[in-house]
Design a protein around this motif. Sequence first.
Motif, PDB file in Angstrom:
ATOM      1  N   ASP A 282      44.340 -91.946   2.193  1.00 46.44           N
ATOM      2  CA  ASP A 282      44.126 -91.007   3.164  1.00 46.44           C
ATOM      3  C   ASP A 282      42.597 -90.785   3.229  1.00 46.44           C
ATOM      4  N   THR A 283      41.857 -91.168   4.276  1.00 47.68           N
ATOM      5  CA  THR A 283      40.320 -90.756   4.199  1.00 47.68           C
ATOM      6  C   THR A 283      39.981 -90.696   5.802  1.00 47.68           C
ATOM      7  N   TYR A 284      38.992 -89.781   5.567  1.00 43.89           N
ATOM      8  CA  TYR A 284      38.196 -89.423   7.215  1.00 43.89           C
ATOM      9  C   TYR A 284      36.655 -89.120   6.854  1.00 43.89           C
ATOM     10  N   GLU A 285      35.748 -89.539   7.640  1.00 43.91           N
ATOM     11  CA  GLU A 285      34.520 -89.206   7.350  1.00 43.91           C
ATOM     12  C   GLU A 285      33.972 -88.834   8.810  1.00 43.91           C
ATOM     13  N   ARG A 286      33.009 -87.766   8.772  1.00 43.93           N
ATOM     14  CA  ARG A 286      32.486 -87.381  10.124  1.00 43.93           C
ATOM     15  C   ARG A 286      31.011 -86.754   9.751  1.00 43.93           C
ATOM     16  N   ASN A 287      30.040 -87.085  10.877  1.00 39.58           N
ATOM     17  CA  ASN A 287      28.924 -86.520  10.597  1.00 39.58           C
ATOM     18  C   ASN A 287      28.484 -85.882  11.963  1.00 39.58           C
ATOM     19  N   ARG A 288      27.740 -84.807  12.206  1.00 40.20           N
ATOM     20  CA  ARG A 288      27.420 -84.083  13.557  1.00 40.20           C
ATOM     21  C   ARG A 288      26.055 -83.876  13.231  1.00 40.20           C
ATOM     22  N   GLU A 305      35.521 -99.878   5.421  1.00 45.63           N
ATOM     23  CA  GLU A 305      36.271-101.422   5.395  1.00 45.63           C
ATOM     24  C   GLU A 305      37.424-101.212   4.804  1.00 45.63           C
ATOM     25  N   ILE A 306      38.514-101.733   5.509  1.00 49.09           N
ATOM     26  CA  ILE A 306      40.127-101.641   5.038  1.00 49.09           C
ATOM     27  C   ILE A 306      40.515-102.876   4.609  1.00 49.09           C
ATOM     28  N   LEU A 307      40.906-103.253   3.219  1.00 48.97           N
ATOM     29  CA  LEU A 307      41.345-104.169   2.689  1.00 48.97           C
ATOM     30  C   LEU A 307      42.824-104.292   2.557  1.00 48.97           C
ATOM     31  N   THR A 308      43.543-103.283   3.020  1.00 49.37           N
ATOM     32  CA  THR A 308      45.019-103.168   3.081  1.00 49.37           C
ATOM     33  C   THR A 308      45.454-102.336   4.126  1.00 49.37           C
ATOM     34  N   GLY A 309      46.802-102.736   4.817  1.00 47.79           N
ATOM     35  CA  GLY A 309      47.484-102.060   5.718  1.00 47.79           C
ATOM     36  C   GLY A 309      48.363-101.077   5.401  1.00 47.79           C
ATOM     37  N   GLU A 310      48.267-100.681   4.221  1.00 52.46           N
ATOM     38  CA  GLU A 310      49.373 -99.630   3.824  1.00 52.46           C
ATOM     39  C   GLU A 310      48.348 -98.450   3.384  1.00 52.46           C
ATOM     40  N   VAL A 311      48.060 -97.628   4.686  1.00 52.90           N
ATOM     41  CA  VAL A 311      47.403 -96.511   4.389  1.00 52.90           C
ATOM     42  C   VAL A 311      47.998 -95.476   5.124  1.00 52.90           C
ATOM     43  N   VAL A 312      47.771 -94.330   4.620  1.00 53.12           N
ATOM     44  CA  VAL A 312      48.088 -93.000   5.392  1.00 53.12           C
ATOM     45  C   VAL A 312      47.270 -92.797   6.620  1.00 53.12           C
ATOM     46  N   GLY A 313      45.960 -92.813   6.211  1.00 53.53           N
ATOM     47  CA  GLY A 313      44.986 -92.602   7.346  1.00 53.53           C
ATOM     48  C   GLY A 313      43.864 -93.032   6.914  1.00 53.53           C
ATOM     49  N   ALA A 314      42.956 -93.545   8.246  1.00 49.55           N
ATOM     50  CA  ALA A 314      41.460 -93.946   7.790  1.00 49.55           C
ATOM     51  C   ALA A 314      40.778 -93.775   8.866  1.00 49.55           C
ATOM     52  N   GLY A 315      39.732 -93.185   9.064  1.00 53.95           N
ATOM     53  CA  GLY A 315      39.041 -92.857  10.204  1.00 53.95           C
ATOM     54  C   GLY A 315      37.474 -92.432  10.023  1.00 53.95           C
ATOM     55  N   HIS A 316      36.765 -92.456  11.183  1.00 53.36           N
ATOM     56  CA  HIS A 316      35.273 -91.660  11.178  1.00 53.36           C
ATOM     57  C   HIS A 316      34.714 -91.635  12.462  1.00 53.36           C
ATOM     58  N   ALA A 317      33.881 -90.596  12.786  1.00 53.53           N
ATOM     59  CA  ALA A 317      33.423 -90.086  13.838  1.00 53.53           C
ATOM     60  C   ALA A 317      31.956 -89.659  13.550  1.00 53.53           C
ATOM     61  N   SER A 318      31.132 -90.002  14.558  1.00 51.04           N
ATOM     62  CA  SER A 318      29.615 -89.640  14.442  1.00 51.04           C
ATOM     63  C   SER A 318      29.295 -89.309  15.917  1.00 51.04           C
ATOM     64  N   ALA A 319      28.266 -88.096  15.833  1.00 48.37           N
ATOM     65  CA  ALA A 319      28.104 -87.582  17.163  1.00 48.37           C
ATOM     66  C   ALA A 319      26.570 -86.636  17.030  1.00 48.37           C
TER      67      ALA A 319
END
Length: 387
Positions: A282-288, A305-319
């Motif tokens: 379960d991962t998320y990264e954000r920069n503002r 970079e995701i090398l497995t389909g069995e994740v709880v969550g994965a995302g990122h955002a930048s603004a």
Amino acid sequence: MGSLQGAVESTAPVSRLHEHRSEYPVPTGREEEWRFTPLRRLRGLHGAQPLPSGKVTVEVDAAPGVTAVHAQRDHPRHATDFEPADRVSAQAFALFEEALIVNVPPETVASRTTVISIRGDDTSGAAFGHTVIDVGHNARAVVVLDHQGSATYADNVEIVVGDGAALTLVSVQDWADDAVHLSHHQATLGRDARLQHTTVTLGGDVVRVTPDVRYAGPGGDAELLGLYFADAGQHLEHRLFVDHAQPNCRSRVDYKGALQGDQAHTVWIGDVLIRPEATGTDTYERNRNLLLTDGARADSVPNLEILTGEVVGAGHASASGRLEDHQLFYLMARGIPMEEARRLVIQGFFGQLIAKIGLPGLRDQGVLNLQDRITGAVEAELAREPR
């Protein structure tokens, strides 16, 4: 434990350079990891030529039950499984004379913050440092790295958080305007361990901090927070790498920055790798970023970079952008002057992140004072006249 003082000084001859150094050629600026960094302003920290000896002073005010020792580089604990991140990190690892080793014994719950103060005296020579922070299983602690003064300094920080342990680490770069500081932080989390790693970068001419997080067992939880404020001519760079190689681990990255003045420059690179075996990640990264004046530049590059389909969550955002006109209008329509409205909006931008600093159940006075200091430092930055 009382205060402990030592000096970090570069006196090692070239012939003693560690073998790691040869793995990292002198960068040209065309490499991905160096393409944003102003190499000419690093005062030779990345080069091949010997540098004049510099000096910084390291003092430790350790919490009761926490031990801190200055150990020579041949101490068996100073570099367990350590891997330099780049050319400068390898230089620091090769050339430091004395390591600071901070140990939190297993099952210890530190009653207050441990403060490591790093003070620079001048920029005429280069100094290199190494710090180990080892938190035993089921222990809890807060450690602050406080950098001030003038220096040309490169160092590495090893962080080991044992099974079931929890560590809050805050690294404050509040250098004088002429300082150059490059620092690599390498954190390893055991089973069900928790790390909150916060970087606060306000001062210095060029500052580059590269935190890496790896998991040694399932259930690890890493929260990486960052706050930076760049003024005219400053280069503040943060490069993060989170390596998910264990199942059921969590990571959160939240960095916020503000820039004002001509040629104020910030760089944020966030890399997260989820390996095939890291199921349940379960991962998320954000920069503002807030650009407060013309002539400022914020580079922000999130990578996932995701090398497995069995994740709880994965995302990122930048603004990156300017202050919202409607926020200023709302406050000014209620009689608040323009400058005060601007200050309040920026305080709100940083306030939620500052409030996160600290471990639940371990809100000691040192953490609260640190939060006040960071808030005051942001106020002081806002009071500066943009150039």
